[in-house]
Design an enzyme around this catalytic site. Structure first.
Site, PDB file in Angstrom:
ATOM      1  N   LEU A  52       0.815  -1.215   0.000  1.00  0.00           N
ATOM      2  CA  LEU A  52       0.000   0.000   0.000  1.00  0.00           C
ATOM      3  C   LEU A  52       0.850   1.266   0.000  1.00  0.00           C
ATOM      4  O   LEU A  52       0.335   2.351  -0.294  1.00  0.00           O
ATOM      5  CB  LEU A  52      -0.922   0.024   1.227  1.00  0.00           C
ATOM      6  CG  LEU A  52      -1.711  -1.244   1.559  1.00  0.00           C
ATOM      7  CD1 LEU A  52      -2.574  -1.008   2.794  1.00  0.00           C
ATOM      8  CD2 LEU A  52      -2.561  -1.685   0.382  1.00  0.00           C
ATOM      9  N   TYR A 102       3.300  11.603 -11.231  1.00  0.00           N
ATOM     10  CA  TYR A 102       2.694  10.629 -10.319  1.00  0.00           C
ATOM     11  C   TYR A 102       2.099   9.456 -11.102  1.00  0.00           C
ATOM     12  O   TYR A 102       2.347   8.288 -10.790  1.00  0.00           O
ATOM     13  CB  TYR A 102       1.610  11.302  -9.481  1.00  0.00           C
ATOM     14  CG  TYR A 102       0.833  10.353  -8.590  1.00  0.00           C
ATOM     15  CD1 TYR A 102       1.448   9.706  -7.529  1.00  0.00           C
ATOM     16  CD2 TYR A 102      -0.526  10.122  -8.815  1.00  0.00           C
ATOM     17  CE1 TYR A 102       0.730   8.843  -6.715  1.00  0.00           C
ATOM     18  CE2 TYR A 102      -1.248   9.265  -8.016  1.00  0.00           C
ATOM     19  CZ  TYR A 102      -0.615   8.624  -6.961  1.00  0.00           C
ATOM     20  OH  TYR A 102      -1.320   7.752  -6.165  1.00  0.00           O
ATOM     21  N   LYS A 106       3.155   5.412 -10.990  1.00  0.00           N
ATOM     22  CA  LYS A 106       2.213   4.345 -10.594  1.00  0.00           C
ATOM     23  C   LYS A 106       2.078   3.309 -11.709  1.00  0.00           C
ATOM     24  O   LYS A 106       1.983   2.101 -11.445  1.00  0.00           O
ATOM     25  CB  LYS A 106       0.852   4.938 -10.244  1.00  0.00           C
ATOM     26  CG  LYS A 106       0.852   5.895  -9.066  1.00  0.00           C
ATOM     27  CD  LYS A 106       1.387   5.263  -7.788  1.00  0.00           C
ATOM     28  CE  LYS A 106       0.402   4.342  -7.124  1.00  0.00           C
ATOM     29  NZ  LYS A 106       0.879   3.851  -5.805  1.00  0.00           N
ATOM     30  N   ASN A 131     -10.975   7.845  -5.142  1.00  0.00           N
ATOM     31  CA  ASN A 131     -10.811   8.583  -3.888  1.00  0.00           C
ATOM     32  C   ASN A 131     -11.428   7.773  -2.752  1.00  0.00           C
ATOM     33  O   ASN A 131     -12.645   7.608  -2.681  1.00  0.00           O
ATOM     34  CB  ASN A 131     -11.495   9.955  -4.013  1.00  0.00           C
ATOM     35  CG  ASN A 131     -11.104  10.906  -2.904  1.00  0.00           C
ATOM     36  OD1 ASN A 131     -11.082  10.525  -1.738  1.00  0.00           O
ATOM     37  ND2 ASN A 131     -10.802  12.135  -3.262  1.00  0.00           N
ATOM     38  N   PRO A 278     -45.730   6.259  40.625  1.00  0.00           N
ATOM     39  CA  PRO A 278     -46.786   5.290  40.969  1.00  0.00           C
ATOM     40  C   PRO A 278     -48.177   5.930  40.998  1.00  0.00           C
ATOM     41  O   PRO A 278     -48.367   7.023  41.544  1.00  0.00           O
ATOM     42  CB  PRO A 278     -46.364   4.804  42.360  1.00  0.00           C
ATOM     43  CG  PRO A 278     -44.872   4.935  42.364  1.00  0.00           C
ATOM     44  CD  PRO A 278     -44.601   6.186  41.585  1.00  0.00           C
ATOM     45  N   GLY A 279     -49.132   5.275  40.350  1.00  0.00           N
ATOM     46  CA  GLY A 279     -50.508   5.746  40.319  1.00  0.00           C
ATOM     47  C   GLY A 279     -50.811   6.769  39.236  1.00  0.00           C
ATOM     48  O   GLY A 279     -51.974   7.109  38.995  1.00  0.00           O
TER      49      GLY A 279
END
Length: 367
Positions: A52, A102, A106, A131, A278-279
């Site tokens: 890589l 570049y 490559k 990308n 409660p209630g």
């Protein structure tokens, strides 16, 4: 399997190493600080190599030759000496087809890998990556997605010169998944394409990422469960600093208990929770169209229902120790009473966001 990863401290390398170790592989990392003797040792042990590493933003164009061509040739020469036919993956670039310094470097690296495969019979795989974006990608470097995510999250204005510019993107998890599929040796050598890529525009990416910012205040999330938006949202969140991992939501308290809206969606309703002492009875209304699902998390509750047309009645008791969903049905008045002696905590989903102008909530007392 003993796997060598060059460029292991780069964005793609970091992610790939994590995925490889999750599958219990022995990973040997090669990066700029790796000693030469260690590099030679790792390559001699390798069962598989992911190459890589490369140079894409040198201060001197001559570095394209050393970082992309010479390094690839060195790795191939060492693998050839082992005479083990070690499979080799090269990450190239879509720019390998152009005549830039570049791109030329490559393309030369690709030819070296192809020659290695022909000479040794080893499998070789070349990806001309578009990308790539995802977690750990460096902002303000070579990914506009990373820059946009970082800037929007931190309140920095993003600049889009041409919103209609076409871009081809790949998400890091999809890239790594494609790499991992090569390890069983069933894929033929050659140029490979990623199974998932996104063809979009710079403007669309900017709009999607910008839409994430308001989700914490409006509580309305985008459709973040699939495809490009899913990948962008995950990437956006990855730039969140730890001191921003949490955020407050509105809470409405009265003598009955507390009500909080947690999350809203654009087309699949909203999630809330409430408590009741409660209630205490909550509800006492019906809906024409809206429907809800209740889940008692803690405590005991009695649900009462009455059909507004026929007068038919129904009652049921639910306890948090036995999770059950209770649905409210259009045309039935309903309420919920805390019938226990501790605080009642209830999770609630409604199929639509509450609209104060059209609440579809009509008050009606039950029996």
């Amino acid at each position: 399997m003993k796997i060598v990863v060059t460029g292991s401290q780069g964005f793609i390398g970091k992610n790939l190493c994590v995925f490889l170790r999750e599958q219990q592989h022995d990973v040997f990392e090669i990066h700029r600080e790796t000693d030469q003797q260690d590099i030679l040792s790792y390559l001699s042990l390798a069962d598989f190599v992911f190459h890589l590493a490369g140079t894409n933003r040198p201060t001197n164009p001559a570095e394209f030759q050393s970082g992309n061509v010479d390094l690839t040739r060195f790795i191939v020469e060492r693998l050839s000496v082992s005479n083990k036919g070690i499979p080799l993956v090269l990450t190239s670039s879509t720019q390998a087809e152009d005549d830039s310094d570049y791109g030329v470097s490559k393309c030369a690296a690709e030819k070296i890998v192809q020659s290695y495969s022909v000479a040794t019979g080893a499998a070789s795989y070349i990806y001309r990556l578009p990308n790539v974006f995802g977690k750990w990608c460096k902002p303000n470097y070579n990914s506009f997605v990373a820059t946009f995510c970082n800037n929007v999250l931190n309140g920095i204005v993003i600049s889009v010169h041409d919103p209609r510019a076409q871009v081809r993107l790949a998400y890091i998890d999809d890239v790594c998944a494609s790499f991992l599929e090569l390890l069983d040796g069933k894929v033929s050598s050659g140029f490979l394409k990623l199974p998932v890529e996104f063809n979009t525009t710079v403007g669309e990416v900017a709009n999607i990422i910008s839409s994430f910012k308001s989700s914490r205040t409006a509580l309305i999330t985008e459709r973040v469960g699939a495809e490009l938006t899913r990948a962008l949202y995950s990437t956006y969140l990855s730039y969140t600093p730890p001191d921003q991992f949490n955020y407050s939501i509105p809470s409405y308290a009265d003598e009955r208990g507390v009500f909080c809206e947690m999350l809203k969606t654009k087309d699949s309703g909203q999630f809330s929770f409430f408590t009741a002492r409660p209630g205490i009875t909550r509800g006492g209304h019906y809906h024409h169209t809206k429907n809800e699902k209740f889940l008692v998390i803690k405590g005991e509750a009695v649900f009462k229902f009455e059909n507004i047309s026929t007068g038919q009645r129904h009652e049921l008791t639910v306890n948090g120790s036995n999770p059950e969903i209770v649905e409210t049905v259009p045309g039935w008045t309903h309420d919920i009473t805390n019938s226990g002696d501790e605080e009642l905590i209830v999770m609630l989903w409604a199929n639509e966001i509450f609209d104060r102008q059209r609440p579809d909530t009509i008050t009606k007392e039950l029996f």
